[in-house]
Design a protein around this motif. Structure first.
Motif, PDB file in Angstrom:
ATOM      1  N   GLN A 109      67.207  47.031  13.096  1.00 34.31           N
ATOM      2  CA  GLN A 109      67.727  46.200  14.182  1.00 34.31           C
ATOM      3  C   GLN A 109      67.342  44.744  13.983  1.00 34.31           C
ATOM      4  O   GLN A 109      68.127  43.845  14.250  1.00 34.31           O
ATOM      5  CB  GLN A 109      67.207  46.671  15.538  1.00 34.31           C
ATOM      6  N   VAL A 110      66.126  44.525  13.521  1.00 35.57           N
ATOM      7  CA  VAL A 110      65.611  43.178  13.347  1.00 35.57           C
ATOM      8  C   VAL A 110      66.186  42.519  12.095  1.00 35.57           C
ATOM      9  O   VAL A 110      66.629  41.374  12.129  1.00 35.57           O
ATOM     10  CB  VAL A 110      64.062  43.187  13.276  1.00 35.57           C
ATOM     11  N   LEU A 111      66.191  43.256  10.993  1.00 36.43           N
ATOM     12  CA  LEU A 111      66.539  42.667   9.696  1.00 36.43           C
ATOM     13  C   LEU A 111      67.951  42.976   9.220  1.00 36.43           C
ATOM     14  O   LEU A 111      68.492  42.238   8.404  1.00 36.43           O
ATOM     15  CB  LEU A 111      65.553  43.152   8.622  1.00 36.43           C
ATOM     16  N   GLY A 112      68.504  44.092   9.656  1.00 32.74           N
ATOM     17  CA  GLY A 112      69.765  44.573   9.107  1.00 32.74           C
ATOM     18  C   GLY A 112      69.480  45.585   8.010  1.00 32.74           C
ATOM     19  O   GLY A 112      68.429  45.551   7.366  1.00 32.74           O
ATOM     20  N   GLU A 113      70.423  46.491   7.797  1.00 25.86           N
ATOM     21  CA  GLU A 113      70.226  47.600   6.855  1.00 25.86           C
ATOM     22  C   GLU A 113      69.984  47.163   5.425  1.00 25.86           C
ATOM     23  O   GLU A 113      69.264  47.823   4.686  1.00 25.86           O
ATOM     24  CB  GLU A 113      71.450  48.519   6.859  1.00 25.86           C
ATOM     25  N   GLN A 120      59.796  43.857  16.223  1.00 30.64           N
ATOM     26  CA  GLN A 120      59.296  43.869  14.851  1.00 30.64           C
ATOM     27  C   GLN A 120      57.842  44.356  14.802  1.00 30.64           C
ATOM     28  O   GLN A 120      57.472  45.147  13.934  1.00 30.64           O
ATOM     29  CB  GLN A 120      59.409  42.496  14.209  1.00 30.64           C
ATOM     30  N   LYS A 121      57.028  43.898  15.733  1.00 32.83           N
ATOM     31  CA  LYS A 121      55.624  44.319  15.774  1.00 32.83           C
ATOM     32  C   LYS A 121      55.517  45.826  16.044  1.00 32.83           C
ATOM     33  O   LYS A 121      54.686  46.509  15.430  1.00 32.83           O
ATOM     34  CB  LYS A 121      54.874  43.514  16.844  1.00 32.83           C
ATOM     35  N   LEU A 122      56.362  46.333  16.932  1.00 30.52           N
ATOM     36  CA  LEU A 122      56.375  47.767  17.216  1.00 30.52           C
ATOM     37  C   LEU A 122      56.763  48.544  15.960  1.00 30.52           C
ATOM     38  O   LEU A 122      56.138  49.560  15.635  1.00 30.52           O
ATOM     39  CB  LEU A 122      57.333  48.090  18.364  1.00 30.52           C
ATOM     40  N   ALA A 123      57.764  48.079  15.239  1.00 28.93           N
ATOM     41  CA  ALA A 123      58.181  48.742  13.996  1.00 28.93           C
ATOM     42  C   ALA A 123      57.035  48.783  12.993  1.00 28.93           C
ATOM     43  O   ALA A 123      56.801  49.809  12.351  1.00 28.93           O
ATOM     44  CB  ALA A 123      59.393  48.027  13.396  1.00 28.93           C
ATOM     45  N   GLU A 124      56.320  47.687  12.872  1.00 27.99           N
ATOM     46  CA  GLU A 124      55.202  47.627  11.925  1.00 27.99           C
ATOM     47  C   GLU A 124      54.066  48.564  12.348  1.00 27.99           C
ATOM     48  O   GLU A 124      53.447  49.224  11.507  1.00 27.99           O
ATOM     49  CB  GLU A 124      54.714  46.196  11.790  1.00 27.99           C
ATOM     50  N   THR A 125      53.807  48.619  13.644  1.00 23.77           N
ATOM     51  CA  THR A 125      52.760  49.508  14.158  1.00 23.77           C
ATOM     52  C   THR A 125      53.139  50.970  13.933  1.00 23.77           C
ATOM     53  O   THR A 125      52.301  51.778  13.498  1.00 23.77           O
ATOM     54  CB  THR A 125      52.509  49.238  15.650  1.00 23.77           C
TER      55      THR A 125
END
Length: 70
Positions: free
Chosen positions: A37-41, A2-7
């Protein structure tokens, strides 16, 4: 993840503001996939990611593709 996605999303916003749309696309694409992947579509928090991706696609003259993200 999740942190990577936000970055990656933050980096894509910088590219977008600089009008570096070609560089922005793969970064934002990866951010969207990781966040899915973390939250779902269909999670409500995906809305901002989809909106940003649609805006990017419109700036890349890919309006038809952008429609699916609105």
């Amino acid at each position: 993840v999740q942190k990577l996605a936000e970055t990656l999303n933050t980096l894509s916003q910088i590219y977008f503001q600089q009008k570096k749309f070609e560089q922005c696309q793969p970064v934002l694409d990866r951010a969207v996939r990781l966040k899915q992947q973390v939250l779902g579509e269909n999670h409500v928090d995906m809305a901002d990611y989809y909106r940003d991706y649609a805006r990017l696609l419109r700036n890349l003259n890919r309006s038809e593709e952008a429609e699916q993200f609105y």
